[in-house]
Design a protein around this motif. Structure first.
Motif, mmCIF file in Angstrom:
data_model
loop_
_atom_site.group_PDB
_atom_site.id
_atom_site.type_symbol
_atom_site.label_atom_id
_atom_site.label_comp_id
_atom_site.label_asym_id
_atom_site.label_seq_id
_atom_site.Cartn_x
_atom_site.Cartn_y
_atom_site.Cartn_z
ATOM 1 N N ILE A 18 -6.471 13.534 19.643
ATOM 2 C CA ILE A 18 -5.402 14.522 19.789
ATOM 3 C C ILE A 18 -5.647 15.405 21.010
ATOM 4 C CG2 ILE A 18 -4.366 16.573 18.735
ATOM 5 C CD1 ILE A 18 -3.428 13.956 17.527
ATOM 6 N N GLU A 19 -6.907 15.830 21.189
ATOM 7 C CA GLU A 19 -7.227 16.701 22.321
ATOM 8 C C GLU A 19 -7.059 15.988 23.655
ATOM 9 O OE1 GLU A 19 -11.141 18.055 21.553
ATOM 10 O OE2 GLU A 19 -10.575 19.342 19.867
ATOM 11 N N GLN A 20 -7.170 14.650 23.639
ATOM 12 C CA GLN A 20 -7.083 13.899 24.891
ATOM 13 C C GLN A 20 -5.639 13.632 25.322
ATOM 14 O OE1 GLN A 20 -9.371 10.379 24.172
ATOM 15 N NE2 GLN A 20 -11.340 11.389 24.416
ATOM 16 N N ILE A 21 -4.683 14.033 24.520
ATOM 17 C CA ILE A 21 -3.283 13.849 24.925
ATOM 18 C C ILE A 21 -3.025 14.717 26.149
ATOM 19 C CG2 ILE A 21 -0.886 14.227 24.261
ATOM 20 C CD1 ILE A 21 -1.653 13.507 21.428
ATOM 21 N N GLY A 22 -2.719 14.081 27.249
ATOM 22 C CA GLY A 22 -2.610 14.796 28.512
ATOM 23 C C GLY A 22 -1.209 15.236 28.870
ATOM 24 N N LEU A 23 -0.180 14.641 28.275
ATOM 25 C CA LEU A 23 1.187 14.955 28.653
ATOM 26 C C LEU A 23 1.717 16.147 27.873
ATOM 27 C CD1 LEU A 23 2.846 11.420 28.853
ATOM 28 C CD2 LEU A 23 1.932 12.795 30.708
ATOM 29 N N LEU A 24 2.414 17.036 28.579
ATOM 30 C CA LEU A 24 3.198 18.035 27.885
ATOM 31 C C LEU A 24 4.381 17.345 27.222
ATOM 32 C CD1 LEU A 24 3.219 20.934 30.514
ATOM 33 C CD2 LEU A 24 1.814 20.741 28.450
ATOM 34 N N TYR A 25 4.956 18.013 26.228
ATOM 35 C CA TYR A 25 6.006 17.353 25.437
ATOM 36 C C TYR A 25 7.205 16.971 26.294
ATOM 37 C CZ TYR A 25 9.280 16.376 21.700
ATOM 38 O OH TYR A 25 10.184 15.752 20.875
ATOM 39 N N VAL A 62 3.205 11.312 14.976
ATOM 40 C CA VAL A 62 2.059 12.211 14.916
ATOM 41 C C VAL A 62 1.618 12.640 16.319
ATOM 42 C CG1 VAL A 62 -0.310 12.503 14.109
ATOM 43 C CG2 VAL A 62 1.302 11.151 12.758
ATOM 44 N N THR A 63 1.454 11.688 17.215
ATOM 45 C CA THR A 63 0.973 12.021 18.556
ATOM 46 C C THR A 63 1.994 12.847 19.339
ATOM 47 O OG1 THR A 63 1.749 9.842 19.318
ATOM 48 C CG2 THR A 63 -0.580 10.054 18.742
ATOM 49 N N SER A 64 3.291 12.601 19.116
ATOM 50 C CA SER A 64 4.298 13.414 19.803
ATOM 51 C C SER A 64 4.301 14.839 19.266
ATOM 52 C CB SER A 64 5.687 12.789 19.652
ATOM 53 O OG SER A 64 6.100 12.777 18.300
ATOM 54 N N TYR A 106 3.846 18.158 21.453
ATOM 55 C CA TYR A 106 4.775 19.290 21.302
ATOM 56 C C TYR A 106 4.006 20.586 21.014
ATOM 57 C CZ TYR A 106 7.880 22.377 18.620
ATOM 58 O OH TYR A 106 8.553 23.463 18.117
ATOM 59 N N TYR A 107 3.029 20.514 20.128
ATOM 60 C CA TYR A 107 2.241 21.698 19.793
ATOM 61 C C TYR A 107 1.504 22.220 21.028
ATOM 62 C CZ TYR A 107 -1.449 24.624 17.835
ATOM 63 O OH TYR A 107 -2.308 25.661 17.583
ATOM 64 N N LYS A 108 1.004 21.301 21.839
ATOM 65 C CA LYS A 108 0.307 21.696 23.059
ATOM 66 C C LYS A 108 1.246 22.456 23.997
ATOM 67 C CE LYS A 108 -2.187 19.780 27.037
ATOM 68 N NZ LYS A 108 -2.784 18.566 27.645
ATOM 69 N N SER A 109 2.476 21.969 24.164
ATOM 70 C CA SER A 109 3.439 22.619 25.052
ATOM 71 C C SER A 109 3.891 23.956 24.488
ATOM 72 C CB SER A 109 4.652 21.703 25.263
ATOM 73 O OG SER A 109 4.265 20.494 25.881
ATOM 74 N N LEU A 110 4.107 24.017 23.180
ATOM 75 C CA LEU A 110 4.548 25.257 22.550
ATOM 76 C C LEU A 110 3.454 26.322 22.635
ATOM 77 C CD1 LEU A 110 7.160 26.093 21.088
ATOM 78 C CD2 LEU A 110 5.998 25.631 18.929
ATOM 79 N N LYS A 131 14.142 13.982 14.115
ATOM 80 C CA LYS A 131 15.086 13.208 13.300
ATOM 81 C C LYS A 131 15.193 11.772 13.802
ATOM 82 C CE LYS A 131 19.576 13.200 13.662
ATOM 83 N NZ LYS A 131 21.027 13.484 13.656
ATOM 84 N N LEU A 132 15.198 11.580 15.118
ATOM 85 C CA LEU A 132 15.278 10.231 15.687
ATOM 86 C C LEU A 132 13.997 9.442 15.414
ATOM 87 C CD1 LEU A 132 16.999 10.980 19.121
ATOM 88 C CD2 LEU A 132 18.044 10.251 16.987
ATOM 89 N N LEU A 133 12.863 10.119 15.418
ATOM 90 C CA LEU A 133 11.604 9.432 15.121
ATOM 91 C C LEU A 133 11.561 8.962 13.668
ATOM 92 C CD1 LEU A 133 9.111 11.758 17.031
ATOM 93 C CD2 LEU A 133 9.849 9.465 17.710
ATOM 94 N N VAL A 134 12.108 9.758 12.768
ATOM 95 C CA VAL A 134 12.192 9.328 11.368
ATOM 96 C C VAL A 134 13.164 8.165 11.237
ATOM 97 C CG1 VAL A 134 12.934 10.037 9.051
ATOM 98 C CG2 VAL A 134 11.509 11.557 10.429
#
Length: 636
Positions: free
Chosen positions: A80-87, A191-193, A197-201, A329-332
Motif C-alpha cells: 500500500i505504501e509503495q503506491i506511487g500514483l495520486l488518485y 482496494v488499491t484505488s 485515493y486516501y493518499k491524495s485526500l 460505484k463503477l468498481l462495484v
C-alpha cells in the motif's frame, strides 16, 4: 430500465462464444487485459466452454481459501505504501486503458468476422500459406495488449493481484479458474484505488488545509466553505481502507469486499453527501478568493508547484470525494459482472451497488439543489403574467430547457408566404413538470401568455414544405392555462453558437438540430430513429466517451472518459441524444467526444451486463441476506 429489460432478451441471442473476450474490455479498471494473465496460470487462453466458470466448480474457491495462508500484515502494508500514483493519475490511467482496450478488442473481433486478421483485401493466393500457419496463428485470437502499470513507480513492482509474490508462491494460480482470477483482480483494484485515493485526500489536508500561511490568509468561514467536512471524509476513508486491508490479510485469495462496501455505504458514506452538497458554495468561494485575494492566489500557485502535487491543480484535490464516490460505484459494478450468478457474492455486490447508488443520487441532488433554487428565483423575477399566475418556485421543480423559438402568427387561413410577419418571437421555459410560454418584453423580462403540464404536451414534425416552413413543428397542449386544447406551430432558431469544444471552434447548432432537441425535451417518450417507445423495441448503436465533456445547457449530458451510451437520436450537425448505461441518465452531447462501438456482440454484452447490474430484487437476495450478515460476523 424498461428499455434495458426489453433489450435483454434480444441481447441473449448473441453467440456466447465471444462473451468472455468481450467482457475483458471491462478488466481495464484493474490493469488486467485480455490474454495478459500470468504464464503460471493454467488455461488463461481458453474460452469459457473449454474452462468452465467458477459457478460450475463451486469447490474451487473453497479449496483455495482452505489451503492458502494469510498475507503477512507487513507485506500488505508495504504494498500500500509503495503506491506511487495520486488518485487523479490512477483514475486517468485506468479510464484511458479501458478505452484503448475496448478499441482494440472491437477492431480485433471485427477483423475475425471479416475472415482475415488483415481484413477483406487479403490476397487469395495466400490462403494456403495461412492455412499452414493456422496453428501458430491461433493464439493471436486472444493476443495480449500492452499493459499499463496503474501503480508503477520507481519503488513499486506490482500492478496486479496475480503479480504479488505471495500469490505466485502459494500455488493458488494453479487452482483458480481464469474467471475467478479476473474477479480477484477487480476486488484488488478496488482496494488499491482506495489506497491511492486516501493518499491524495491526505495530501489535500496536510499540504493545503493545514498550511499555516493559508490559515492566516483565510477567514474561518472561508476555510470552512473551501474544505467543508473533509476531515470527516478522510477519517471514513481511513477506517474503510483499514477494513479492506484486514480482509486482504486474511487470505491471499480475497473472499469478498462488497460486504464491507455495503456496510460503509449504508452507515458511514453520508459524509460524502455533506461534502459534495457544498460543491456550489465551494466553487464560488474559490473563484472569489482567486479574484479578490492576491496573497491566496500566489500561495496556492506556490503550493501547486510542490513535487508532492505532481503538477496537479488545487481544484483537482477539492473534487476528489465526488470523483471517488462515483468511481466506487463503477468498481462495484465491475465486480458484479464477474461474480457467479445467483450466488451469495452476487447478492452482496447488488446490495453494495444499491446503497452506493443512493449515496451518489443524494450527492447529485445536493449539488443541484443550491443552483436550481437560485435559478428558479431568478426566472420567477423575470416573469410577468398575462394569464392567471402560476407559482414557479418549487423544491420539486427544475429547468430542463429554455430558449427562443418562432411562432407562426395570424389566423390559419392567412398563413401564406406573402405574409410580411409570418413568424413572431416566442420564449419557452420548460421545467420537469411544466411548460411556460412567454413573449420577450423590454427590460429583460418575459410576459407569460400560456402554460401546460409537461405530461400533457404532444409534438409533431411537419413534412418538408419548402425553405420558409422548414424546421417547423407542431406543439399541442392538451390542456392549457384556460383548461382547453391549444396548438402552436413553432420554428427553431436559425442557429446557436456554442462555446469552444476540445480546444477548437465548435460547429454551429443549426435549426434542424435545435428543433430535434426541443421535440425530445418537450415529449421525451416519443418514437425516435433508434427507439420505438410504444413497442419497446430497441435497436441502439453504442458509443464510448473518448473526450470528457461538461454540459453547457440543461438538456445536455456531462460525460466522463470511458462512459458507454446508447444512441437514441442523432442530428446531422454532429449531436447525439443518448442514455448512459451505468446510470440511465439521458442528454445531448457532441459526437466528436465519442467513438462508436462497431461490433454488435460487444454492444450486446454491454447491454446484458447493464441489465444484470440494474436488475430488480429477487427472492434469492432476501434469502441470502441473513447468511451474509452471519458470514461477515464469523469473519470478524
Amino acid at each position: 430500465m424498461e428499455l434495458l429489460a426489453a433489450a435483454f432478451s434480444a441481447a441473449c441471442a448473441v453467440d456466447h462464444d465471444s462473451s468472455t473476450s468481450e467482457s475483458d474490455a471491462r478488466d481495464s479498471a484493474t490493469g488486467h487485459l485480455p490474454g495478459s494473465e500470468s504464464s503460471s496460470t493454467p488455461g488463461n487462453g481458453t474460452t469459457p466452454e473449454e474452462c468452465p466458470a467458477l459457478a460450475d466448480s463451486p469447490t474451487t474457491l473453497t479449496e483455495a481459501l482452505q489451503m492458502i495462508h494469510p498475507i503477512p500484515a507487513d507485506s500488505w502494508r508495504n504494498l500500500i505504501e509503495q503506491i506511487g500514483l495520486l488518485y487523479q493519475e490512477y483514475r486517468d490511467k485506468s479510464t484511458l486503458q479501458e478505452i484503448e482496450t475496448r478499441r482494440q478488442q472491437d477492431a480485433e473481433i471485427q477483423s475475425h468476422e471479416d475472415g482475415s486478421p488483415a481484413g477483406e483485401d487479403a490476397p487469395e493466393d495466400e490462403e494456403d500459406e495461412e492455412e499452414e500457419e493456422e496453428e501458430p496463428a491461433s493464439p493471436p485470437e486472444r493476443r495480449p495488449l500492452p499493459q499499463i502499470c496503474l501503480l508503477s513507480n520507481p519503488h513499486s513492482r506490482f500492478n496486479l493481484w496475480q503479480d504479488l509474490p505471495e500469490i505466485r508462491s502459494s500455488g493458488v494460480l494453479d487452482i483458480l479458474q481464469p474467471e475467478e482470477v479476473r474477479l480477484q483482480e477487480a476486488m484488488f483494484e478496488l482496494v488499491t484505488s482506495e489506497a491511492s485515493y486516501y493518499k491524495s485526500l491526505n495530501l489535500l489536508v496536510s499540504h493545503f488545509m493545514e498550511n499555516e500561511r493559508l490559515k492566516k490568509i483565510l477567514h474561518p468561514s472561508e476555510a470552512h466553505i473551501l474544505f467543508s467536512n473533509v476531515l470527516d471524509v478522510l477519517a471514513v476513508s481511513e477506517r474503510f481502507l483499514l477494513e479492506l486491508e484486514h480482509r486482504m490479510e486474511e487470505n491471499v485469495v480475497i473472499s469478498d469486499v462488497c460486504d464491507i462496501v455495503y456496510h460503509y455505504a449504508a452507515d458511514h458514506f453520508s459524509v460524502y453527501i455533506t461534502y459534495v452538497s457544498n460543491q456550489t458554495y465551494q466553487e464560488r468561494t474559490y473563484k472569489q478568493l482567486l479574484q479578490e485575494k492576491a496573497a491566496f492566489r500566489e500561495l496556492i500557485a506556490q503550493l501547486e508547484l510542490d513535487p508532492k502535487c505532481k503538477g496537479l491543480p488545487f481544484s483537482s484535490f477539492l473534487i476528489l470525494p465526488f470523483q471517488r464516490i462515483t468511481r466506487l460505484k463503477l468498481l462495484v459494478q465491475n465486480i458484479l459482472k464477474r461474480v457467479e450468478e445467483r450466488s451469495e457474492r452476487e447478492c452482496t455486490a447488488l446490495d453494495a451497488h444499491r446503497e452506493l447508488e443512493l449515496v451518489v443520487k443524494a450527492c447529485n441532488e445536493g449539488v443541484r439543489k443550491m443552483s436550481r433554487t437560485e435559478q428558479m428565483i431568478s426566472i420567477q423575477k423575470k416573469m410577468e403574467f398575462k394569464i392567471k399566475s402560476v407559482p414557479i418556485i418549487s423544491h420539486s421543480r427544475w429547468l430542463l430547457k429554455q430558449g427562443e423559438l418562432q411562432q407562426m402568427s395570424g389566423p390559419k387561413t392567412s398563413r401564406t408566404l406573402r405574409t410580411k410577419k409570418l413568424f413572431r418571437e416566442i420564449y419557452l421555459f420548460l421545467f420537469n413538470d411544466l411548460l411556460v410560454l412567454c413573449r420577450p418584453i423590454p427590460g429583460d423580462k418575459y410576459q407569460v401568455f400560456d402554460s401546460a403540464p409537461r405530461g400533457l404536451l404532444r409534438v409533431e414534425e411537419l413534412e418538408d414544405q419548402g425553405q420558409t416552413l422548414a424546421n417547423v413543428f407542431i406543439l399541442r397542449l392538451l390542456e392549457n392555462a384556460d383548461d382547453r386544447e391549444a396548438t402552436y406551430m413553432l420554428k427553431a432558431s436559425s442557429q446557436v453558437v456554442l462555446p469552444l469544444l476540445l480546444g477548437g471552434p465548435c460547429p454551429l447548432l443549426y435549426a434542424r438540430s435545435e428543433m430535434k432537441r426541443w421535440m425530445t425535451s418537450l415529449a421525451p417518450n416519443r418514437r425516435t430513429k433508434f427507439v420505438s417507445f410504444t413497442s419497446r423495441l430497441l435497436d441502439c448503436p453504442q458509443v464510448q466517451c473518448v473526450h470528457p465533456y461538461v454540459a453547457q445547457q440543461p438538456d445536455e449530458l456531462t460525460l466522463e472518459l470511458a462512459d458507454i451510451l446508447n444512441i437514441l437520436e442523432k442530428t446531422e450537425d454532429g449531436w447525439i441524444f443518448g442514455e448512459r448505461l451505468h446510470d440511465q441518465e439521458r442528454g445531448w452531447f457532441p459526437s466528436s467526444t465519442t467513438e462508436e462501438i462497431l461490433n454488435p456482440k460487444i454492444r450486446s454484452q454491454n447491454l446484458k451486463e447493464c441489465f444484470r447490474v440494474h436488475k430488480m430484487d429477487d427472492p434469492q437476495r432476501s434469502q441470502n441476506k441473513d447468511r451474509r450478515k452471519l458470514g461477515s460476523r464469523n469473519r470478524q
